[in-house]
Design an enzyme around this catalytic site. Structure first.
Site: not given
Length: 267
Positions: A60, A146, A159, A163
């Protein structure tokens, strides 16, 4: 000669998607690959299918104790760790379409995305450096960022933020390792729309799926989704000894989106 022969690699989020493609590519290039994930069933099955050079460990990425235990186990078993790929990530839409814009996203959702996408990369880099320092002070760290880390995404604020932070932290790690006199390179890969299971909550399964597939690539000059294998090919290059002078770099794989608009004959 296989490009990754005599290298031991750890890949996070390796049970499916881009992580799975990288695991397959790394094994094919001769590496001993530790696939890590929290999807134990898929991870174990994939490792078993890849043969003797693939092993599964539960990790994890949000838990420092997991990182410490897994890296220690790899060093004890394999005698070294030359490549770490910080790939595990979430979009925030895994449980359905919830508000992720700057006005309506909940603080809990914001923290959840950053915990996996950013804290996980921080810990991955931290323990990669420590492990690589112990076995010669050389290696490659590859962080999967990304396209969303280079531009704003109004409907996925957490998100995009996470990134972007991965992109910047990659450069910090690269400079730190060089400052320390370590031959540890750290680079980031920035995929755009790669067709993986991560897209399924957005695409859906109804009759509108095909139209959504077309809509999502309208801004891509190549007019298609990327393939996980294409990202894996970049990761193999970065993990190999072919580009020792490349560190702190960001590699875009986006079908030309960030290059600008594709010229059309009727323009």
């Amino acid at each position: 000669m296989p490009r990754l022969q005599h290298k031991t690699a750890l890949i996070t989020g390796a049970a499916r998607g881009i992580g799975e493609a990288m695991a397959r590519a790394f094994v094919a290039e001769g590496a001993l690959v530790y696939l890590t994930d929290i999807d134990d069933d898929r991870g174990r099955a994939l490792a078993a299918g890849l043969g003797e050079r693939a092993r599964y460990r539960r990790l994890d990425v949000r838990r420092e104790a997991d990182w410490q235990a897994v890296t220690e186990a790899i060093l004890a078993e394999a005698g070294g760790l030359q490549v770490v790929v910080n790939n595990a990530g979430i979009t925030g839409f895994e449980q359905g379409m919830v508000a992720q814009d700057p006005e309506h996203a909940s603080l809990a959702d914001w923290h959840s995305v950053h915990s996996t996408n950013l804290d996980g990369v921080f810990l991955g880099c931290k323990y990669a450096i420590r492990a690589m320092r112990r076995c010669g002070g050389a290696g490659a760290i590859i962080n999967i960022s990304s396209r969303s880390g280079l531009v704003g995404i109004p409907g996925a604020a957490a998100y995009a933020s996470s990134k972007a932070a991965v992109r910047n932290h990659t450069k910090t790690v690269a400079l730190y390792c060089a400052e320390q006199g370590l031959a540890i390179r750290c680079n980031s890969i920035h995929p755009a729309a790669i067709l993986t299971p991560m897209w399924e909550p957005v695409l859906g399964t109804g009759p509108e799926r095909e139209q959504r597939l077309r809509d999502f690539v309208q801004d891509c000059p190549q007019r298609r989704f990327g393939r996980p294998e294409e990202v894996a090919a970049l990761a193999v290059m970065l993990a190999s000894d072919e580009v020792p002078y490349m560190t702190g770099a960001e590699l875009n794989i986006d079908g030309g989106i960030l290059a600008g608009s594709a010229a059309r004959p009727d323009a």
